[in-house]
Design an enzyme around this catalytic site. Structure first.
Site, short mmCIF file in Angstrom:
data_model
loop_
_atom_site.label_atom_id
_atom_site.label_comp_id
_atom_site.label_asym_id
_atom_site.label_seq_id
_atom_site.Cartn_x
_atom_site.Cartn_y
_atom_site.Cartn_z
N GLU A 105 0.83 -1.21 0.00
CA GLU A 105 0.00 0.00 0.00
C GLU A 105 0.86 1.26 0.00
O GLU A 105 1.88 1.32 0.68
CB GLU A 105 -0.85 0.05 1.27
CG GLU A 105 -1.84 -1.08 1.39
CD GLU A 105 -2.65 -1.00 2.68
OE1 GLU A 105 -3.30 -1.99 3.01
OE2 GLU A 105 -2.62 0.05 3.36
N GLU A 176 7.76 -2.60 9.67
CA GLU A 176 8.55 -1.95 10.71
C GLU A 176 9.88 -1.51 10.08
O GLU A 176 10.75 -2.35 9.82
CB GLU A 176 8.76 -2.92 11.88
CG GLU A 176 9.75 -2.46 12.93
CD GLU A 176 9.60 -1.01 13.36
OE1 GLU A 176 8.55 -0.65 13.88
OE2 GLU A 176 10.56 -0.22 13.15
N SER A 207 8.62 6.20 11.39
CA SER A 207 7.90 5.76 12.58
C SER A 207 8.30 4.33 12.94
O SER A 207 8.31 3.45 12.09
CB SER A 207 6.40 5.82 12.31
OG SER A 207 5.68 5.23 13.37
N CYS A 349 -3.43 1.75 8.11
CA CYS A 349 -2.30 0.90 7.83
C CYS A 349 -2.67 -0.57 7.62
O CYS A 349 -3.20 -1.24 8.51
CB CYS A 349 -1.43 1.11 9.06
SG CYS A 349 -0.03 0.16 9.34
N1 SAH Z 1 5.55 -0.03 11.92
C1 SAH Z 1 5.71 1.33 12.23
C2 SAH Z 1 5.15 2.30 11.22
C3 SAH Z 1 3.81 2.06 10.59
S1 SAH Z 1 2.27 2.25 11.34
C4 SAH Z 1 5.15 1.63 13.57
O1 SAH Z 1 4.46 0.79 14.13
O2 SAH Z 1 5.44 2.70 14.09
C5 SAH Z 1 1.83 3.95 11.56
C6 SAH Z 1 1.05 4.17 12.86
O3 SAH Z 1 -0.29 3.64 12.80
C7 SAH Z 1 1.73 3.48 14.03
O4 SAH Z 1 1.77 4.34 15.12
C8 SAH Z 1 0.81 2.32 14.29
O5 SAH Z 1 0.97 1.85 15.60
C9 SAH Z 1 -0.54 2.91 13.99
N2 SAH Z 1 -1.61 1.93 13.78
C10 SAH Z 1 -1.54 0.68 13.31
N3 SAH Z 1 -2.79 0.12 13.28
C11 SAH Z 1 -3.63 1.05 13.72
C12 SAH Z 1 -5.05 1.07 13.95
N4 SAH Z 1 -5.82 0.01 13.69
N5 SAH Z 1 -5.58 2.21 14.42
C13 SAH Z 1 -4.82 3.29 14.68
N6 SAH Z 1 -3.49 3.32 14.51
C14 SAH Z 1 -2.90 2.22 14.05
FE1 SF4 Z 2 4.12 -3.66 12.41
FE2 SF4 Z 2 1.69 -2.64 12.53
FE3 SF4 Z 2 3.11 -2.83 14.76
FE4 SF4 Z 2 3.80 -1.03 12.91
S1 SF4 Z 2 1.89 -1.06 14.09
S2 SF4 Z 2 5.17 -2.45 13.96
S3 SF4 Z 2 3.24 -2.13 11.03
S4 SF4 Z 2 2.40 -4.54 13.51
#
Ligand code: SAH
Ligand code: SF4
Length: 362
Positions: A105, A176, A207, A349
């Site tokens: 994505e 990640e 992030s 995400c």
């Molecule tokens: N893996 C990295 C970057 C990608 S996610 C990380 O975890 O930081 C970007 C942000 O969206 C992160 O803060 C993640 O924790 C958050 N996120 C993931 N799933 C989500 C959800 N269902 N609702 C709200 N935020 C979410």
């Molecule tokens: Fe992986 Fe989703 Fe956790 Fe980011 S929020 S580290 S993408 S599992």
């Protein structure tokens, strides 16, 4: 190049390296090894990142022989458009297919100050955060730097049609980034290269869920790139429940690494906090978080949790989100509620890909 020609050169179309995976220095090396002057590399780089062509034959200031040689040895990353969703707020979300049929994505978000692109760094994720759709099928593979770069180049090509620029980048798509550290750093260096897309370092944010050794490494990289941390809980116990990664790298170790990062860079850190109804959204959680962050130059971004059908989490009521925000603000913590972009098109995400996988049983 025909199959015939490929067989003769012994180069397999699928395994040809991606041109985006080469730094300018690596291209210079390649040019010299191939009997070309070093400056050819800068010309190629310019075609790739400034003129943004998708074919070596378009590099018209290079000799035909060199163009053919490039075509024989490299390929562009092809991102096939599986689906595209356009939100009313101008957000466009793409599901792109890679050469090995994995889907990723990429999101282009329109703001009043410009366009930002949200990129993916891995096919899936193995970190296992309980609220996240990206991790549902585990990790399939890392993306190469070139495959991350391709998402931005493609976005810029789309924006070129209306004379607009990618003004900022967030590494907040699937994956990640600090578990794919070297490719992520290579991607970042290409993005900020003054002879390439030349995106301002302060307009880029990476992030992480808190991969501590690489937070230290990133602090030592000497860049102005912003760091965001997915914190999502104010203490070790609750964070471990929501994010299994916290058992590998506990809360206090994450905070210590962030203090080191701040000491080294002097940069403000963003804390992302997904508010989950009845789980981490109570006034005492806000109080505790304020206590943890009180001495830090930081900013808290509250994200109303996006519903993931596979998970049972519910959203915090609006008034409680405001209350959480107010408690932090009253303690002097800089805090905003994330403006939700593309909510109507499942822009959270990993959600598009999760739907796609469900249909195709990857
Ligand atoms: N893996 C990295 C970057 C990608 S996610 C990380 O975890 O930081 C970007 C942000 O969206 C992160 O803060 C993640 O924790 C958050 N996120 C993931 N799933 C989500 C959800 N269902 N609702 C709200 N935020 C979410
Ligand atoms: Fe992986 Fe989703 Fe956790 Fe980011 S929020 S580290 S993408 S599992």
């Amino acid at each position: 190049m025909s199959i015939d020609q490929l067989e003769r050169t012994g180069v397999n179309e699928m395994t040809k390296p991606f041109i985006y995976d080469y730094t300018l220095e690596e291209l210079e090396q390649w040019a010299m090894e191939n009997g070309e002057p070093k400056f050819r590399a800068a010309q190629i780089y310019d075609w790739v990142y400034v003129k943004r062509v998708n074919d070596f034959s378009e590099m018209t200031n290079l000799s035909k022989g060199l163009r053919e040689k490039l075509d024989a040895q490299f390929q562009f990353v092809t991102l096939s458009e599986i689906t595209k969703f356009e939100s009313k707020d101008g957000t466009v979300k793409f599901l792109f297919g890679l050469h090995d049929d994995h889907a990723i994505e990429t999101v282009i978000m329109k703001h009043n100050y410009g366009n930002s692109v949200c990129v993916t760094t891995q096919v899936g994720c193995r970190v296992g955060c309980t609220f996240c759709a990206s991790t549902l099928g585990g990790l399939k593979r890392n993306l190469t730097a070139g495959e991350i770069i391709a998402q931005v180049v493609r976005s810029q090509q789309i924006l070129d049609e209306r004379n607009e620029r990618v003004s900022s980048i967030v590494i907040m798509g699937t994956g990640e980034p600090f578990e794919n550290y070297d490719e992520t750093m290579k991607f970042l260096r290409t993005m900020i290269h003054e002879k390439g897309l030349n995106i301002g370092q302060r307009h880029i944010t990476v992030s992480t869920s808190g991969i501590v050794p690489n937070i230290y490494k990133f602090a030592d990289e000497d860049t102005q790139i912003n760091l965001a941390i997915s914190i999502h809980a104010p203490n070790d116990k609750l964070r471990s429940k929501l994010m299994p990664v916290n058992r590998r790298f506990p809360f206090d170790d994450v905070m210590e690494s962030l203090r080191y990062y701040q000491g080294k860079t002097g940069r403000r850190i963003t804390f992302e906090y997904a508010l989950i109804g009845g789980v981490n959204d109570q006034p005492e959680h806000a109080e505790e978080l304020a206590g943890v962050l009180k001495d830090m130059l930081c900013h808290v971004n509250l994200i109303p949790v996006n519903y993931v059908p596979e998970r049972k989490y519910i959203r915090t009521a609006r008034k409680d989100i405001f209350q959480f925000q107010r408690i932090l603000a009253d303690h002097g913590v800089n805090v905003t509620i994330r403006r939700e972009q593309g909510h109507d098109i499942a822009a959270a995400c990993g959600q598009l890909r999760a739907k796609h996988m469900e249909k195709h049983k990857e």
